[in-house]
Scaffold this motif. Sequence first.
Motif, PDB file in Angstrom:
ATOM      1  N   LYS A  16      48.494  34.240 -26.421  1.00 48.61           N
ATOM      2  CA  LYS A  16      47.455  33.997 -27.419  1.00 48.61           C
ATOM      3  C   LYS A  16      46.207  33.544 -26.699  1.00 48.61           C
ATOM      4  O   LYS A  16      46.239  32.574 -25.955  1.00 48.61           O
ATOM      5  CB  LYS A  16      47.903  32.946 -28.424  1.00 48.61           C
ATOM      6  CG  LYS A  16      49.063  33.418 -29.257  1.00 48.61           C
ATOM      7  CD  LYS A  16      49.311  32.525 -30.424  1.00 48.61           C
ATOM      8  CE  LYS A  16      50.458  33.094 -31.228  1.00 48.61           C
ATOM      9  NZ  LYS A  16      50.631  32.443 -32.481  1.00 48.61           N
ATOM     10  N   GLU A  17      45.131  34.249 -26.903  1.00 49.81           N
ATOM     11  CA  GLU A  17      43.874  33.879 -26.275  1.00 49.81           C
ATOM     12  C   GLU A  17      43.117  32.940 -27.199  1.00 49.81           C
ATOM     13  O   GLU A  17      42.977  33.201 -28.388  1.00 49.81           O
ATOM     14  CB  GLU A  17      43.037  35.120 -26.002  1.00 49.81           C
ATOM     15  CG  GLU A  17      43.657  36.025 -24.968  1.00 49.81           C
ATOM     16  CD  GLU A  17      42.764  37.180 -24.595  1.00 49.81           C
ATOM     17  OE1 GLU A  17      41.630  37.261 -25.108  1.00 49.81           O
ATOM     18  OE2 GLU A  17      43.205  37.996 -23.786  1.00 49.81           O
ATOM     19  N   HIS A  18      42.685  31.837 -26.646  1.00 48.65           N
ATOM     20  CA  HIS A  18      41.882  30.904 -27.432  1.00 48.65           C
ATOM     21  C   HIS A  18      40.687  30.479 -26.613  1.00 48.65           C
ATOM     22  O   HIS A  18      40.811  30.024 -25.487  1.00 48.65           O
ATOM     23  CB  HIS A  18      42.684  29.701 -27.914  1.00 48.65           C
ATOM     24  CG  HIS A  18      43.742  29.230 -26.977  1.00 48.65           C
ATOM     25  ND1 HIS A  18      43.482  28.534 -25.824  1.00 48.65           N
ATOM     26  CD2 HIS A  18      45.083  29.367 -27.016  1.00 48.65           C
ATOM     27  CE1 HIS A  18      44.600  28.252 -25.207  1.00 48.65           C
ATOM     28  NE2 HIS A  18      45.589  28.751 -25.888  1.00 48.65           N
ATOM     29  N   TYR A  19      39.533  30.649 -27.201  1.00 48.19           N
ATOM     30  CA  TYR A  19      38.279  30.315 -26.537  1.00 48.19           C
ATOM     31  C   TYR A  19      37.714  29.040 -27.139  1.00 48.19           C
ATOM     32  O   TYR A  19      38.150  28.579 -28.202  1.00 48.19           O
ATOM     33  CB  TYR A  19      37.294  31.482 -26.661  1.00 48.19           C
ATOM     34  CG  TYR A  19      37.762  32.674 -25.876  1.00 48.19           C
ATOM     35  CD1 TYR A  19      37.467  32.792 -24.529  1.00 48.19           C
ATOM     36  CD2 TYR A  19      38.543  33.658 -26.463  1.00 48.19           C
ATOM     37  CE1 TYR A  19      37.917  33.865 -23.778  1.00 48.19           C
ATOM     38  CE2 TYR A  19      39.011  34.739 -25.720  1.00 48.19           C
ATOM     39  CZ  TYR A  19      38.697  34.834 -24.385  1.00 48.19           C
ATOM     40  OH  TYR A  19      39.153  35.893 -23.652  1.00 48.19           O
ATOM     41  N   CYS A  20      36.752  28.462 -26.468  1.00 49.84           N
ATOM     42  CA  CYS A  20      36.127  27.220 -26.902  1.00 49.84           C
ATOM     43  C   CYS A  20      35.571  27.368 -28.317  1.00 49.84           C
ATOM     44  O   CYS A  20      34.972  28.379 -28.655  1.00 49.84           O
ATOM     45  CB  CYS A  20      35.007  26.837 -25.930  1.00 49.84           C
ATOM     46  SG  CYS A  20      34.210  25.269 -26.335  1.00 49.84           S
ATOM     47  N   GLU A  21      35.786  26.345 -29.134  1.00 51.79           N
ATOM     48  CA  GLU A  21      35.323  26.372 -30.517  1.00 51.79           C
ATOM     49  C   GLU A  21      33.862  25.981 -30.678  1.00 51.79           C
ATOM     50  O   GLU A  21      33.323  26.074 -31.777  1.00 51.79           O
ATOM     51  CB  GLU A  21      36.191  25.446 -31.377  1.00 51.79           C
ATOM     52  CG  GLU A  21      37.607  25.950 -31.502  1.00 51.79           C
ATOM     53  CD  GLU A  21      38.361  25.277 -32.626  1.00 51.79           C
ATOM     54  OE1 GLU A  21      37.730  24.656 -33.510  1.00 51.79           O
ATOM     55  OE2 GLU A  21      39.589  25.376 -32.622  1.00 51.79           O
ATOM     56  N   GLU A  22      33.227  25.544 -29.608  1.00 49.59           N
ATOM     57  CA  GLU A  22      31.812  25.172 -29.684  1.00 49.59           C
ATOM     58  C   GLU A  22      30.997  26.436 -29.969  1.00 49.59           C
ATOM     59  O   GLU A  22      31.124  27.432 -29.260  1.00 49.59           O
ATOM     60  CB  GLU A  22      31.370  24.548 -28.363  1.00 49.59           C
ATOM     61  CG  GLU A  22      29.962  24.023 -28.367  1.00 49.59           C
ATOM     62  CD  GLU A  22      29.778  22.782 -29.202  1.00 49.59           C
ATOM     63  OE1 GLU A  22      28.629  22.499 -29.572  1.00 49.59           O
ATOM     64  OE2 GLU A  22      30.765  22.087 -29.495  1.00 49.59           O
ATOM     65  N   PRO A  23      30.182  26.423 -31.000  1.00 50.57           N
ATOM     66  CA  PRO A  23      29.379  27.611 -31.325  1.00 50.57           C
ATOM     67  C   PRO A  23      28.530  28.058 -30.123  1.00 50.57           C
ATOM     68  O   PRO A  23      27.881  27.253 -29.478  1.00 50.57           O
ATOM     69  CB  PRO A  23      28.486  27.142 -32.476  1.00 50.57           C
ATOM     70  CG  PRO A  23      29.241  26.010 -33.106  1.00 50.57           C
ATOM     71  CD  PRO A  23      29.962  25.336 -31.968  1.00 50.57           C
ATOM     72  N   GLY A  24      28.627  29.341 -29.822  1.00 50.81           N
ATOM     73  CA  GLY A  24      27.850  29.917 -28.731  1.00 50.81           C
ATOM     74  C   GLY A  24      28.520  29.847 -27.369  1.00 50.81           C
ATOM     75  O   GLY A  24      28.093  30.506 -26.436  1.00 50.81           O
ATOM     76  N   CYS A  25      29.578  29.063 -27.229  1.00 47.32           N
ATOM     77  CA  CYS A  25      30.272  28.941 -25.947  1.00 47.32           C
ATOM     78  C   CYS A  25      31.301  30.059 -25.836  1.00 47.32           C
ATOM     79  O   CYS A  25      32.050  30.315 -26.770  1.00 47.32           O
ATOM     80  CB  CYS A  25      30.961  27.590 -25.820  1.00 47.32           C
ATOM     81  SG  CYS A  25      31.744  27.345 -24.203  1.00 47.32           S
ATOM     82  N   LYS A  26      31.339  30.716 -24.691  1.00 46.69           N
ATOM     83  CA  LYS A  26      32.272  31.818 -24.482  1.00 46.69           C
ATOM     84  C   LYS A  26      33.319  31.483 -23.409  1.00 46.69           C
ATOM     85  O   LYS A  26      33.998  32.365 -22.903  1.00 46.69           O
ATOM     86  CB  LYS A  26      31.507  33.076 -24.106  1.00 46.69           C
ATOM     87  CG  LYS A  26      30.546  33.513 -25.196  1.00 46.69           C
ATOM     88  CD  LYS A  26      30.052  34.908 -24.974  1.00 46.69           C
ATOM     89  CE  LYS A  26      29.007  35.339 -25.957  1.00 46.69           C
ATOM     90  NZ  LYS A  26      29.247  35.164 -27.330  1.00 46.69           N
ATOM     91  N   GLU A  27      33.472  30.195 -23.085  1.00 41.63           N
ATOM     92  CA  GLU A  27      34.434  29.762 -22.084  1.00 41.63           C
ATOM     93  C   GLU A  27      35.845  29.736 -22.662  1.00 41.63           C
ATOM     94  O   GLU A  27      36.042  29.636 -23.868  1.00 41.63           O
ATOM     95  CB  GLU A  27      34.079  28.360 -21.564  1.00 41.63           C
ATOM     96  CG  GLU A  27      32.778  28.296 -20.810  1.00 41.63           C
ATOM     97  CD  GLU A  27      32.843  29.034 -19.494  1.00 41.63           C
ATOM     98  OE1 GLU A  27      33.864  28.908 -18.782  1.00 41.63           O
ATOM     99  OE2 GLU A  27      31.873  29.737 -19.177  1.00 41.63           O
ATOM    100  N   TRP A  28      36.824  29.785 -21.760  1.00 42.07           N
ATOM    101  CA  TRP A  28      38.226  29.703 -22.144  1.00 42.07           C
ATOM    102  C   TRP A  28      38.513  28.326 -22.727  1.00 42.07           C
ATOM    103  O   TRP A  28      38.109  27.300 -22.183  1.00 42.07           O
ATOM    104  CB  TRP A  28      39.100  29.940 -20.919  1.00 42.07           C
ATOM    105  CG  TRP A  28      40.559  29.841 -21.192  1.00 42.07           C
ATOM    106  CD1 TRP A  28      41.393  28.847 -20.783  1.00 42.07           C
ATOM    107  CD2 TRP A  28      41.367  30.756 -21.925  1.00 42.07           C
ATOM    108  NE1 TRP A  28      42.666  29.091 -21.214  1.00 42.07           N
ATOM    109  CE2 TRP A  28      42.680  30.266 -21.930  1.00 42.07           C
ATOM    110  CE3 TRP A  28      41.113  31.953 -22.590  1.00 42.07           C
ATOM    111  CZ2 TRP A  28      43.726  30.919 -22.560  1.00 42.07           C
ATOM    112  CZ3 TRP A  28      42.154  32.593 -23.222  1.00 42.07           C
ATOM    113  CH2 TRP A  28      43.436  32.081 -23.197  1.00 42.07           C
ATOM    114  N   GLY A  29      39.229  28.271 -23.842  1.00 46.72           N
ATOM    115  CA  GLY A  29      39.596  27.006 -24.477  1.00 46.72           C
ATOM    116  C   GLY A  29      40.912  26.499 -23.927  1.00 46.72           C
ATOM    117  O   GLY A  29      41.952  26.685 -24.537  1.00 46.72           O
TER     118      GLY A  29
END
Length: 73
Positions: A16-29
């Motif tokens: 499951k891929e999950h990325y940072c929830e900060e709007p505009g951030c494209k980093e791995w969560g």
Amino acid sequence: MSIEGHSSAPGANVIKEHYCEEPGCKEWGGFGNSPSKAIPVRWWCWEHFPHKTYEQEQALRRKLEASETGAPN
């Protein structure tokens, strides 16, 4: 590479891929948090992770300031 010992249960090997929830951030969560099992986990990158200790926050701030000025870490 051997697959011996890997689970054959349905869904066991799903990534499951999950990325940072900060709007505009494209980093791995890579840092998740949930107050209970009944609430889905929310994911953030380290920079935006809201549950850092004071010491961790200060270390991140120093690292970001050093990268802005071009100083070595």
